[in-house]
Design an enzyme around this catalytic site. Structure first.
Site, PDB file in Angstrom:
ATOM      1  N   ASN A 149      15.107 -17.043 -49.187  1.00 22.63           N
ATOM      2  CA  ASN A 149      16.410 -17.689 -48.968  1.00 22.63           C
ATOM      3  C   ASN A 149      16.924 -18.332 -50.256  1.00 22.63           C
ATOM      4  OD1 ASN A 149      14.254 -19.546 -48.575  1.00 22.63           O
ATOM      5  ND2 ASN A 149      15.503 -20.880 -47.299  1.00 22.63           N
ATOM      6  N   GLU A 191      19.801 -20.988 -51.344  1.00 20.71           N
ATOM      7  CA  GLU A 191      20.751 -21.950 -50.780  1.00 20.71           C
ATOM      8  C   GLU A 191      21.860 -22.314 -51.761  1.00 20.71           C
ATOM      9  OE1 GLU A 191      18.489 -25.176 -49.042  1.00 20.71           O
ATOM     10  OE2 GLU A 191      17.822 -23.846 -47.407  1.00 20.71           O
ATOM     11  N   CYS A 234      20.233 -15.999 -46.254  1.00 23.23           N
ATOM     12  CA  CYS A 234      18.937 -15.894 -45.576  1.00 23.23           C
ATOM     13  C   CYS A 234      18.029 -14.913 -46.317  1.00 23.23           C
ATOM     14  CB  CYS A 234      19.109 -15.366 -44.158  1.00 23.23           C
ATOM     15  SG  CYS A 234      19.867 -16.529 -43.046  1.00 23.23           S
ATOM     16  N   GLU A 266      16.060 -12.656 -45.139  1.00 30.17           N
ATOM     17  CA  GLU A 266      16.093 -11.285 -44.614  1.00 30.17           C
ATOM     18  C   GLU A 266      17.210 -10.489 -45.267  1.00 30.17           C
ATOM     19  OE1 GLU A 266      15.912 -14.112 -42.977  1.00 30.17           O
ATOM     20  OE2 GLU A 266      14.909 -13.918 -41.031  1.00 30.17           O
ATOM     21  N   CYS A 313      17.805 -15.117 -37.816  1.00 30.56           N
ATOM     22  CA  CYS A 313      19.011 -15.681 -37.200  1.00 30.56           C
ATOM     23  C   CYS A 313      19.915 -14.555 -36.686  1.00 30.56           C
ATOM     24  CB  CYS A 313      19.763 -16.545 -38.216  1.00 30.56           C
ATOM     25  SG  CYS A 313      20.719 -15.607 -39.417  1.00 30.56           S
ATOM     26  N   CYS A 363      21.418 -12.194 -39.325  1.00 33.94           N
ATOM     27  CA  CYS A 363      20.425 -11.248 -39.866  1.00 33.94           C
ATOM     28  C   CYS A 363      20.133 -10.145 -38.852  1.00 33.94           C
ATOM     29  CB  CYS A 363      19.148 -11.984 -40.256  1.00 33.94           C
ATOM     30  SG  CYS A 363      19.379 -13.014 -41.722  1.00 33.94           S
TER      31      CYS A 363
HETATM   32  N1  THU Z   1      17.045 -18.982 -43.064  1.00 37.78           N
HETATM   33  C1  THU Z   1      16.626 -17.740 -43.418  1.00 37.78           C
HETATM   34  O1  THU Z   1      16.359 -17.478 -44.592  1.00 37.78           O
HETATM   35  N2  THU Z   1      16.513 -16.800 -42.453  1.00 37.78           N
HETATM   36  C2  THU Z   1      16.815 -16.999 -41.136  1.00 37.78           C
HETATM   37  O2  THU Z   1      16.797 -16.049 -40.346  1.00 37.78           O
HETATM   38  C3  THU Z   1      17.136 -18.337 -40.663  1.00 37.78           C
HETATM   39  C4  THU Z   1      17.369 -19.367 -41.707  1.00 37.78           C
HETATM   40  C5  THU Z   1      17.180 -19.996 -44.111  1.00 37.78           C
HETATM   41  C6  THU Z   1      18.598 -20.378 -44.408  1.00 37.78           C
HETATM   42  C7  THU Z   1      18.418 -21.753 -44.992  1.00 37.78           C
HETATM   43  O3  THU Z   1      18.158 -21.623 -46.381  1.00 37.78           O
HETATM   44  C8  THU Z   1      17.174 -22.292 -44.331  1.00 37.78           C
HETATM   45  O4  THU Z   1      16.524 -21.183 -43.729  1.00 37.78           O
HETATM   46  C9  THU Z   1      17.439 -23.336 -43.257  1.00 37.78           C
HETATM   47  O5  THU Z   1      18.342 -22.846 -42.319  1.00 37.78           O
END
Ligand code: THU
Length: 170
Positions: free
Chosen positions: A69, A71, A80, A82, A119, A122
């Site tokens: 991930n 940010e 994300c 994925e 999520c 994704c």
């Molecule tokens: N996140 C992911 O990388 N994948 C997901 O399927 C759910 C959330 C990350 C996004 C963010 O950087 C952190 O998790 C908190 O939401």
């Protein structure tokens, strides 16, 4: 005639997945891909959530691509793991099929012992990728340790997902 027009039916979806107590029963390749996902946790840029997510993808040509991930101070722009990994695979090997993707999580605040599922956004991208390659991709989920979930078809995570059929009027 009247009867057939009034006919209603309750339908249901079946969601099939394997639950393992550890990685012991996984195949060698499943274990390798999960291990690569864990290594990729160090790629996570997650200063705001402290929640690290990483994904590793095994391609049909034997390559393994990983991502984490990424940010942003403007929170909705966070990427994300994925989708970072799927985009990296699409950028480097656009025509090579994806066999499986392992996803793992780790947090600065609490030990992560439960697998975290992709999520909704994704799941939509996983569905599109399966449609594009006309082949399912397996999804493997594990946190730092503990239960391992193996989902044979990514699309099963998104029943009634939106796809190109709607745009084409099918
Ligand atoms: N996140 C992911 O990388 N994948 C997901 O399927 C759910 C959330 C990350 C996004 C963010 O950087 C952190 O998790 C908190 O939401």
């Amino acid at each position: 005639m009247e009867d057939s027009l009034n006919f209603s039916i309750m339908k249901e979806h079946i969601f099939r997945y394997e639950q393992h107590k550890s990685t012991r029963k996984l195949t060698d390749m499943q274990r390798v891909v999960l291990k690569e996902a864990k290594k990729a946790l160090k790629k996570s840029y997650s200063p705001y959530s402290g929640f690290q997510v990483a994904a590793a993808i095994e391609l049909a040509n034997g390559e393994i691509i990983s991502g984490a991930n990424y940010e942003n101070a403007a929170y909705p722009l966070c990427l994300c793991a994925e989708r970072v990994a799927l985009a990296a695979a699409a950028a480097q090997f656009p025509n090579v099929k994806i066999l499986r993707m392992a996803v793992t999580v780790k947090s600065k605040e609490h030990p992560q012992l439960k697998p975290a599922a992709p999520c909704g956004a994704c799941r939509q991208v996983i569905l599109e990728t399966e449609n594009k390659q006309r082949q399912p991709m397996e999804i493997i989920l594990q946190a730092e340790k503990g239960d391992v979930l193996v989902i044979p078809e990514g699309r099963s995570l998104l029943p009634f997902g939106f796809d190109g059929d709607a745009l084409a009027g099918r």
